[in-house]
Each structure stands twice: as C-alpha cells, then as structure tokens.
Design an enzyme around this catalytic site. Structure first.
Site: not given
Ligand code: NAD
Length: 482
Positions: A159, A256, A290, A463
């Site tokens: 995102n 995060e 997020c 962060e």
């Molecule tokens: P996701 O957890 O599906 O994927 C995040 C990343 O992790 C991707 O690069 C993915 O390829 C990788 N990944 C997937 N499985 C993995 C594993 N088993 N081990 C290591 N890496 C793995 O999340 P998303 O759909 O990309 O993002 C959306 C989520 O991110 C939402 O829940 C949102 O709230 C959160 N988010 C949080 C923040 C914050 O700063 N708190 C910021 C942006 C997004």
C-alpha cells in the site's frame, strides 16, 4: 506521450532486482503485474531465486565493514545525495508507483517526496549518534559505543511501497547497518529504482539490496542466519510468522501491523473539521492505510449531523484513472477488492445499515466507492476486523468514558484520534487509549519525524523520528578499570 505510457516506458527499464551494486534479472518464478485501473497485465517480472536471496544477504554482510567504518559525515553526505536523487527522479518514481499500486498520482508523488525526506532526516543523525558515559566511581570508567546491528531485512507491504522502504532503510543505513529489502510481489518496482539511486549516490556495493518475490522469499529472508534485524510491515498473520522465523537466529524484529483505528468525536467538537478529517482518514488511498480511521465513535447528540457531513464528502469523491490524479483510485488488486466486497456483503447480510456505497463500482478496474455503515455494534465483524478499504463504521456513545471503552474494544492499537473543545477530556483520552499515536483535533496530522508504531496486535517497536534508530543500533558497553 501520456503519463500512462510514460509510466510503462519507465517501468520497462526497471530491472527486477538489485544486488551487490548491480541490476539482476530474476531467476525464480515468473509473475504478471496487473494494472488495478484496467485489470490488464502491464508488466511481466520474475521473482528472485533462493540463491539470489543468499547472494543479497552475503553482499550486505560483505559491505558492513566498509559502510559502518566510513566517517559519519561521509555517510550523511551519501544519504543526502540519495534524497536529492529521489527528488530529481520523483516524476518517474511517482508515475510507476501510481500505476503499480493504483494510487492517485498526487498521492504517489507525496509518498516519493516523503521517502526522500526520510533519507534527509536520518542523514542528519549520522554524526550525532553519541554514546553515554556511566558513573561507576573514581577507579572505573564506563562508556557505550553505538554499533550497527549488522545486516537488516525489510519486508514491505503493497500500500505504501516506497515510503515504508525508506522509513526502515534510512535509519538502518544512518547507523551503519546494511539493507536487504523485499517489496511486496504486487509492487516491486519503486524499491528497485531506489536501490539503483542509492548506488548512484555512492553507497558501497552490497549496502542496499532489493530482491523481489512472494512470501517464500520473505520467509527465507526473515529466517536467514546472517540477518540481525527484521523490519516487517504487513498483516498480523504474516507478522506472527516473521517473528517465528526470526527467532531461529535470535534476530530482532520490528513489526508494523494492521489497525482498526478509532476517531472519537465528542458533542462539543468542531463538526466540519472532524468531518473533513474523518473522510480523509478513511477514504485516502482508498482506505488502504494501516492507520486509517476506520471507526468513528461519536456522541449521540451530534452523530446524525456528523455522518451527513462525512457522507456528503464521500459522495463527492470522483473515481478515475490514478494517473489522472482523481480523488479515489482503484483498490490495489483483485484479491483486495474481493476482501472488501466480502466484508461489506456479510455486514449487509447481518442487517447493518449502509448509508452510502456498499457495492463495487460499475466500471472496469478494482474500484470500490466510499462506504459508510452507521450505528454498528461493538462486536460486529466489520467493527473488529481490518477491512483495508474505503469502509467507515460509526459507533454511537453517550459519554466520554463509553467512547474510551469502545475505542479500546478491539485487538488493535495503532492510532487513535479525538475531537473536542475540552482539553482535559482530550488529554484523559490520549493517556488512556491503547494506541501508539494519538491525534487531538487533527487526525493523522503529524508527520514522519514523530515516532510511530503499535501496541497490542498492531505490532512492536517504533519507526520514524529518532526513535526509529534504536532497532538498528546495538549499544556496546565498555568498562575500564584503572
Ligand atoms: P502481507 O502480510 O500479506 O504481506 C506483507 C509482506 O510480507 C509482503 O512483502 C509479502 O510478500 C511478505 N510475506 C508474505 N508471507 C510471508 C512470510 N511467511 N514470511 C515473510 N514474509 C512474507 O500484508 P499486505 O497485504 O502486503 O499489507 C497489508 C497489511 O499491512 C495490512 O494489514 C496493513 O494494516 C499492514 N500495514 C501496516 C503498516 C504499519 O506501518 N503499521 C503500514 C502499511 C501496511
């Protein structure tokens, strides 16, 4: 040339990985990037292989001595040059990010400039990482030296690809650590472009690597024995897996994760200001934030009037191709659209009141209109779960104490907001609410120099700001007996 054609032309030139100071073609599985505004394939890429991942970590390890041993002001100059280069390439970076994520062009440009600012901010910290001296008496001298932790991994979401990369990589590099980043498989391009610019800015070979791929590559990176710290931004479920993987080599983790952030509006608040901020806080980037203010918690007396004002703003938002910079772009992927649709459809089937939106837009692309559910019970699925789309739920309360109880009533604790003219009420709420960041009379109006991170299921670690340096720093204590 149209902006769309330009974005494609730039993207076609972007290699798909950057390791050890050089572009590399992927040697893993192939995948297609889909344009969320048209649902058409716009680029074919290939993931990294396991051996390319190993090469990236080895390169980062190899670069440690040279990078951490450089004079702090030399590191600062390099990171400042990187900030300048990102700014100079901001049109290209923004066009690629906009088309890849489906994010309105103006928002993508803002993200790119924020990324530049992270490098500039942390460049300023390089030569100010002072240790301490600790009094132990006349015949002993104790001091701390701030050393970099080593190789750091950065696993990123789709995102905010470029700004989440920069908010982790910039402080890591500032303290002298090196970086292996893995962007989301959906949005890999801007990270590779930044790595190329880092090399152009003068970072040593191997100090800044980007490898692309899906969860298997992320898992292998998180569990790699040479990785000293993993900074993960993504979902709660994946965050748990990352923490487990990192535990094998006892690496540090910053997580995060998601949120379901409450915005409380008391009946003495400026309703126009609150309506403006609540609408922006949930509909910006189509709600794929997020920290989105996904729950409005409002005192009964002003609830109807406030919802009407938010609804008016929601219905005025025009959808369009992200590269034409509309108010609202599409959701980033078919999977995300299906997720939003399923949450909304279940809420409607449960009899909840949807006052606007609630149905996929009748046009190609993954567009979903701003949607508002009102007077939603605290235990409803749509109150408790992160939808990650342009969906606001409102909850009604009678007293400030009830507002606080509702605000704390989910598993998350990322951000919270309150609108009131009563500063005592605001401070009471700010101190008692379970969140890492609290905004009074100005939701999400803070900036990237203010520490950010969650409590409860929203994560661990901080962060942004000077607090963002701690994860990458290993203080070494030295005691001299004399
Ligand atoms: P996701 O957890 O599906 O994927 C995040 C990343 O992790 C991707 O690069 C993915 O390829 C990788 N990944 C997937 N499985 C993995 C594993 N088993 N081990 C290591 N890496 C793995 O999340 P998303 O759909 O990309 O993002 C959306 C989520 O991110 C939402 O829940 C949102 O709230 C959160 N988010 C949080 C923040 C914050 O700063 N708190 C910021 C942006 C997004």
């Amino acid at each position: 040339m149209t902006t769309s054609q330009h974005a494609l032309n730039v993207a076609m030139q972007v290699p798909h990985h950057f390791l050890n100071g050089a572009d590399q073609a992927g040697m893993g599985a192939g995948r297609s990037l889909i344009d969320p505004a048209t649902e058409q394939v716009w680029l074919d890429v290939r993931d990294a292989s396991a051996s390319q991942l190993g090469e990236a970590v080895k390169g980062a390890k190899g670069a440690l001595e040279r990078w951490s041993g450089a004079a702090p002001n030399a590191r600062a100059r390099t990171l400042t040059r990187l900030a300048d280069l990102i700014e100079a390439r901001s049109d290209d970076l923004a066009a690629v990010e906009s088309r890849n994520v489906g994010k309105p062009l103006g928002q993508a440009r803002r993200d790119v400039l924020r990324a530049a600012e992270y490098f500039r901010f942390y460049a300023g910290a390089c030569d100010k990482l002072n240790g301490d001296t600790i009094p132990l008496g006349a015949d002993q001298t104790a001091l701390t030296v701030l050393e970099p932790v080593g190789v750091t991994a950065h696993i990123l979401p789709w995102n905010y690809p470029i700004s989440t990369l920069a908010r982790g990589a910039a402080p890591a590099l500032a303290v002298g650590a090196t970086v292996v980043a893995k962007p989301s498989e959906l949005t890999p391009l801007s990270a590779v472009m930044v790595a190329q610019l880092a090399h152009e800015a003068g970072l040593p070979e191997g100090a800044f690597n980007v490898i692309c791929g899906a969860g298997d590559i992320g898992a292998a990176l998180a569990g790699h024995e040479e990785v000293a710290h993993v900074t993960f931004t993504g979902s709660v479920a994946t965050g748990r897996k990352v923490m487990q993987a990192a535990s094998v080599s006892v690496a540090g983790v910053t997580l995060e994760l998601g949120g379901k952030s409450p915005v409380v509006v008391l009946d003495d608040a400026d309703l126009d200001a609150a309506a403006e901020d609540v609408a922006r806080g949930i509909f910006f980037n189509a709600g794929q934030i997020c920290a989105a203010g996904a729950r409005l918690i409002c005192q009964r007396r002003v609830h109807q009037a406030l919802v009407a004002k938010i609804r008016e703003r929601a219905e005025a938002m025009q959808m369009g191709n992200p590269l034409d910079d509309p108010a609202l772009g599409p959701l980033a992927s078919a999977q995300q659209l299906a997720r939003v649709e399923s949450f909304v459809n279940r809420a409607k089937a449960d009899g909840l009141t949807c006052v606007t939106g609630g149905q996929r837009a009748d046009r190609p692309g993954y567009f979903y209109p701003p949607t508002i559910f009102t007077d939603v019970p605290a235990d409803a699925e749509i109150t408790q779960c992160e939808v990650f789309g342009p969906v606001l739920v409102s909850q009604i309360c009678d007293t400030p104490d009830e507002a606080l109880e509702l605000a704390n009533g989910t598993a998350f604790g990322l951000v919270a907001g309150i609108y009131t003219a009563d500063t005592t009420q605001a401070l009471r709420f700010a101190r008692a609410v379970e969140a890492g960041q609290v905004f009074v009379n100005g939701f999400l109006k803070g900036g990237d120099t203010v520490p950010f991170g969650g409590v409860k299921d929203s994560g661990i670690g901080r962060e942004k700001g000077l607090a963002g340096l701690a994860a990458y720093t290993a203080p070494k204590s030295i005691v001299l007996n004399h």
